[in-house]
Design a protein around this motif. Structure first.
Motif, short mmCIF file in Angstrom:
data_model
loop_
_atom_site.label_atom_id
_atom_site.label_comp_id
_atom_site.label_asym_id
_atom_site.label_seq_id
_atom_site.Cartn_x
_atom_site.Cartn_y
_atom_site.Cartn_z
N GLU A 1 0.83 -1.20 0.00
CA GLU A 1 0.00 0.00 0.00
C GLU A 1 0.86 1.25 0.00
O GLU A 1 0.72 2.13 -0.82
CB GLU A 1 -0.93 0.00 1.21
CG GLU A 1 -1.94 1.14 1.16
CD GLU A 1 -3.07 0.94 2.17
OE1 GLU A 1 -2.86 1.31 3.34
OE2 GLU A 1 -4.11 0.41 1.78
N GLU B 1 -11.32 -6.87 5.79
CA GLU B 1 -10.08 -6.44 5.16
C GLU B 1 -8.89 -6.94 5.98
O GLU B 1 -9.01 -7.13 7.19
CB GLU B 1 -10.01 -4.91 5.08
CG GLU B 1 -11.06 -4.29 4.18
CD GLU B 1 -10.89 -2.78 4.10
OE1 GLU B 1 -9.74 -2.30 4.18
OE2 GLU B 1 -11.90 -2.08 3.99
N LYS C 1 -1.09 -5.12 2.23
CA LYS C 1 -2.48 -5.57 2.31
C LYS C 1 -2.59 -6.93 1.62
O LYS C 1 -1.77 -7.26 0.75
CB LYS C 1 -3.43 -4.59 1.61
CG LYS C 1 -3.49 -3.21 2.22
CD LYS C 1 -4.54 -2.34 1.55
CE LYS C 1 -5.95 -2.77 1.94
NZ LYS C 1 -7.00 -1.84 1.42
N TRP D 1 -4.67 -6.20 6.50
CA TRP D 1 -3.47 -5.43 6.21
C TRP D 1 -2.50 -5.57 7.37
O TRP D 1 -2.83 -6.14 8.42
CB TRP D 1 -3.80 -3.96 5.94
CG TRP D 1 -4.11 -3.15 7.17
CD1 TRP D 1 -3.24 -2.47 7.97
CD2 TRP D 1 -5.41 -2.95 7.74
NE1 TRP D 1 -3.91 -1.86 8.99
CE2 TRP D 1 -5.24 -2.14 8.88
CE3 TRP D 1 -6.70 -3.37 7.40
CZ2 TRP D 1 -6.31 -1.74 9.68
CZ3 TRP D 1 -7.76 -2.99 8.19
CH2 TRP D 1 -7.56 -2.18 9.31
N LYS E 1 3.67 -0.64 4.81
CA LYS E 1 2.35 -1.25 4.98
C LYS E 1 1.99 -2.14 3.79
O LYS E 1 2.19 -1.78 2.64
CB LYS E 1 1.28 -0.16 5.13
CG LYS E 1 -0.10 -0.70 5.48
CD LYS E 1 -1.08 0.46 5.70
CE LYS E 1 -2.46 -0.05 6.09
NZ LYS E 1 -3.43 1.06 6.29
#
Length: 201
Positions: free
Chosen positions: A55, A74, A61, A76, A59
């Motif tokens: 991302e 979701e 995902k 992440w 980070k």
């Protein structure tokens, strides 16, 4: 980036290990140089419809192909220096502090604000994720008239650590999904001589 911050060499020196530096990152993976050795770590969810994507910065995902995973939470996370977790109390407050650091709340000096709206919603429990041990807990985040629930797992061993978050509007849904997903993660490790670094230039 947390993994290459000034704190990382300090952790390594206290542990009597070589200081390491990130030299490449992609998806949910990175390569680091530790003295004359290269180490690589890649997190994945094999056998599922989810693939890793980066991302920004540190980070990552786990996203689904179009048409799959409808209604699922979701996912992440971030890689961390293992000393961030192994050197602390390994409780809910430690989990919140790590998330606040990674999410930028501390940098923006908004940690107290998020502490008032990012509220613990369950007790921490011991977990194993991709072969690494740690703790998992959950939070309710209220904003206006809506609420989101986030399950946060923090795990680490002597070489690597990471945070994985699962988020949904339904607490039971995200808790059950997180528990079911723990065994679906895999961590691939590699190592080699640092002369291989020339391939990254």
């Amino acid at each position: 980036m947390l993994l290459v911050s000034g704190a990382a060499p300090a952790h390594a020196e206290r542990a009597g290990e070589p200081a390491c530096k990130i030299i490449a990152m992609a998806e949910a993976a990175f390569v680091q140089r530790c003295d004359r050795q290269l180490r690589s770590f890649a997190l994945s969810m094999p056998g599922t419809e989810r693939t890793a994507a980066r991302e920004h910065s540190n980070k990552f995902k786990f996203i689904c192909r179009p048409g799959f995973c409808q209604g699922e939470p979701e996912i992440w996370g971030w890689f961390i220096h293992p000393g961030m977790w192994r050197g602390g109390k390994q409780d809910e407050s430690a989990i919140f502090n790590i998330v606040a650091e990674l999410a930028g709340w501390k940098l923006l000096k908004s940690e107290q604000h998020y502490q008032s709206i990012f509220i613990p919603a369950c007790k921490p429990s011991a977990v194993t994720l991709a072969g690494l041990q740690g703790k998992m807990t959950c939070y309710e985040m209220k904003a206006a008239e809506t609420a989101l629930f986030t399950v946060v797992a923090v795990v680490a061993d002597a070489e690597v650590g990471f945070v994985v978050c699962f988020q949904s509007a339904d607490l039971k849904n995200v808790q059950d999904f997180a528990v079911d997903s723990l065994g679906r993660f895999a961590l691939e490790r590699g190592q080699g001589d640092s002369t291989l670094e020339r391939w990254f230039r």
